[in-house]
Write a protein that holds these residues in place. Structure first.
Motif, PDB file in Angstrom:
ATOM      1  N   PHE A   1     -51.267 -49.161 -28.453  1.00 47.56           N
ATOM      2  CA  PHE A   1     -52.219 -50.009 -29.173  1.00 47.56           C
ATOM      3  C   PHE A   1     -53.650 -49.651 -28.760  1.00 47.56           C
ATOM      4  CE2 PHE A   1     -49.072 -53.199 -30.556  1.00 47.56           C
ATOM      5  CZ  PHE A   1     -48.051 -52.960 -29.659  1.00 47.56           C
TER       6      PHE A   1
ATOM      7  N   TYR B   1     -57.438 -51.709 -28.849  1.00 50.28           N
ATOM      8  CA  TYR B   1     -58.171 -52.951 -29.077  1.00 50.28           C
ATOM      9  C   TYR B   1     -59.652 -52.680 -28.853  1.00 50.28           C
ATOM     10  CZ  TYR B   1     -53.831 -55.622 -29.055  1.00 50.28           C
ATOM     11  OH  TYR B   1     -52.593 -56.135 -29.363  1.00 50.28           O
TER      12      TYR B   1
ATOM     13  N   LYS C   1     -52.018 -49.488 -34.109  1.00 46.36           N
ATOM     14  CA  LYS C   1     -50.876 -49.324 -33.224  1.00 46.36           C
ATOM     15  C   LYS C   1     -50.001 -48.165 -33.685  1.00 46.36           C
ATOM     16  CE  LYS C   1     -48.063 -52.685 -35.776  1.00 46.36           C
ATOM     17  NZ  LYS C   1     -47.367 -54.012 -35.723  1.00 46.36           N
TER      18      LYS C   1
ATOM     19  N   ILE D   1     -45.945 -47.317 -33.344  1.00 44.08           N
ATOM     20  CA  ILE D   1     -44.617 -47.762 -32.917  1.00 44.08           C
ATOM     21  C   ILE D   1     -43.615 -46.630 -33.135  1.00 44.08           C
ATOM     22  CG2 ILE D   1     -42.802 -49.488 -33.202  1.00 44.08           C
ATOM     23  CD1 ILE D   1     -45.475 -50.580 -32.106  1.00 44.08           C
TER      24      ILE D   1
ATOM     25  N   TYR E   1     -49.465 -64.241 -23.251  1.00 42.74           N
ATOM     26  CA  TYR E   1     -49.855 -63.377 -22.150  1.00 42.74           C
ATOM     27  C   TYR E   1     -51.123 -63.918 -21.488  1.00 42.74           C
ATOM     28  CZ  TYR E   1     -46.928 -59.683 -24.317  1.00 42.74           C
ATOM     29  OH  TYR E   1     -45.894 -58.943 -24.850  1.00 42.74           O
TER      30      TYR E   1
ATOM     31  N   ARG F   1     -48.603 -63.755 -29.481  1.00 41.60           N
ATOM     32  CA  ARG F   1     -48.039 -62.795 -30.440  1.00 41.60           C
ATOM     33  C   ARG F   1     -46.825 -63.437 -31.097  1.00 41.60           C
ATOM     34  NH1 ARG F   1     -43.937 -59.705 -29.363  1.00 41.60           N
ATOM     35  NH2 ARG F   1     -44.170 -59.728 -27.106  1.00 41.60           N
TER      36      ARG F   1
ATOM     37  N   THR G   1     -43.340 -55.560 -31.696  1.00 43.70           N
ATOM     38  CA  THR G   1     -44.197 -54.489 -32.210  1.00 43.70           C
ATOM     39  C   THR G   1     -45.508 -55.035 -32.748  1.00 43.70           C
ATOM     40  OG1 THR G   1     -43.186 -54.640 -34.392  1.00 43.70           O
ATOM     41  CG2 THR G   1     -42.192 -53.095 -32.828  1.00 43.70           C
ATOM     42  N   GLY G   2     -45.652 -56.335 -32.719  1.00 41.59           N
ATOM     43  CA  GLY G   2     -46.853 -56.950 -33.263  1.00 41.59           C
ATOM     44  C   GLY G   2     -48.022 -56.916 -32.307  1.00 41.59           C
ATOM     45  N   GLU G   3     -49.202 -57.145 -32.864  1.00 40.96           N
ATOM     46  CA  GLU G   3     -50.396 -57.124 -32.035  1.00 40.96           C
ATOM     47  C   GLU G   3     -50.634 -58.463 -31.348  1.00 40.96           C
ATOM     48  OE1 GLU G   3     -50.330 -56.779 -35.342  1.00 40.96           O
ATOM     49  OE2 GLU G   3     -52.055 -57.747 -36.308  1.00 40.96           O
ATOM     50  N   LEU G   4     -51.402 -58.408 -30.280  1.00 37.79           N
ATOM     51  CA  LEU G   4     -51.816 -59.611 -29.583  1.00 37.79           C
ATOM     52  C   LEU G   4     -53.067 -60.186 -30.227  1.00 37.79           C
ATOM     53  CD1 LEU G   4     -51.438 -58.598 -25.814  1.00 37.79           C
ATOM     54  CD2 LEU G   4     -49.767 -59.641 -27.341  1.00 37.79           C
TER      55      LEU G   4
ATOM     56  N   PHE H   1     -56.148 -62.529 -29.128  1.00 42.97           N
ATOM     57  CA  PHE H   1     -56.776 -62.986 -27.898  1.00 42.97           C
ATOM     58  C   PHE H   1     -57.669 -64.197 -28.129  1.00 42.97           C
ATOM     59  CE2 PHE H   1     -55.945 -60.001 -24.464  1.00 42.97           C
ATOM     60  CZ  PHE H   1     -55.357 -58.940 -25.140  1.00 42.97           C
TER      61      PHE H   1
END
Lengths: 114, 114
Positions: free
Chosen positions: A34, A36, A49, A51, B33, B95, B100-103, B105
């Protein structure tokens, strides 16, 4: 040990020129990678990203990144930099196939000059 | 809410005091997280929660740090007997279920220990 490295603390580029922000990783199994971005006084935002599938992935704001398995790299690129791209960029990787733990690099500050 | 919410946004405390930092994830997000961002440093992984599974606490720097997540939603990071080296921005991210997904924040909680 699992790790992700961003070897450059800062990258300087002139507006309109191509930019590259480097990232290398060391994890077991197939990596989930990823990028950011953190703009000044704002939270981190997802850019793109990798995968599985095509090694070249495209993301937000015209950014793209290329996954290179043999070199264990995932460099962020953009064909033509904008002053507004100036920010702190972080690479992240899932550390192993059997965990969702994500570790981040130390960040690279991108400075685009007019 | 629309995004990840963290409180307080700023906390100044005296060395030796306990502090609690709160994170409200995006509704429906099962993974949560905590990271720490120190001045000039990257993001340091602290802990993550995934659904009802046992949390991965491998990043907590000492036994003065603990975190819990109640009801699979709100999380609290507690730092006991704070030290000056605990001064940092504490970031929370959430998430959706798929790994496989993004975070996403939050804006972070800036902790200053005097």
């Amino acid at each position: 040990a699992q790790s992700v490295a961003q070897p450059e603390d800062q990258v300087n580029v002139a507006e309109g020129n191509p930019l590259t922000v480097k990232c290398t990783y060391s994890v077991s199994g197939n990596p989930y990678l990823f990028w950011y971005v953190q703009y000044p006084n704002r939270g981190l935002q997802f850019l793109l990203k990798y995968i599985t599938g095509d090694n070249l992935v495209k993301g937000s704001y015209g950014f793209e990144a290329e996954f290179n398995k043999s070199q264990t790299s995932f460099h962020l690129k953009k064909p033509s930099a904008l002053v507004s791209d100036s920010a702190l960029y972080f690479c992240a990787v899932r550390v192993a196939y059997n965990t969702d733990k994500l570790i981040f690099g130390t960040g690279t500050r991108l400075q685009v000059f007019p | 809410g629309a995004g990840v919410s963290q409180s307080p946004s700023n906390k100044v405390t005296e060395k030796g005091k306990d502090v609690e930092l709160r994170c409200d994830p995006i509704s429906g997000h099962t993974a949560l997280y905590w990271y720490r961002q120190s001045l000039g440093q990257g993001l340091e992984f602290l802990i993550y929660f995934q659904g009802n599974s046992a949390p991965d606490k491998s990043g907590l720097p000492s036994d003065r740090f603990s975190a819990e997540r109640t009801g699979g939603s709100v999380s609290t990071l507690t730092i006991q007997r704070t030290q000056q080296e605990d001064s940092a921005v504490y970031l929370c991210a959430s998430r959706q279920g798929t790994n496989t997904g993004e975070l996403f924040f939050g804006e972070g909680s800036r902790l200053t220990v005097l």
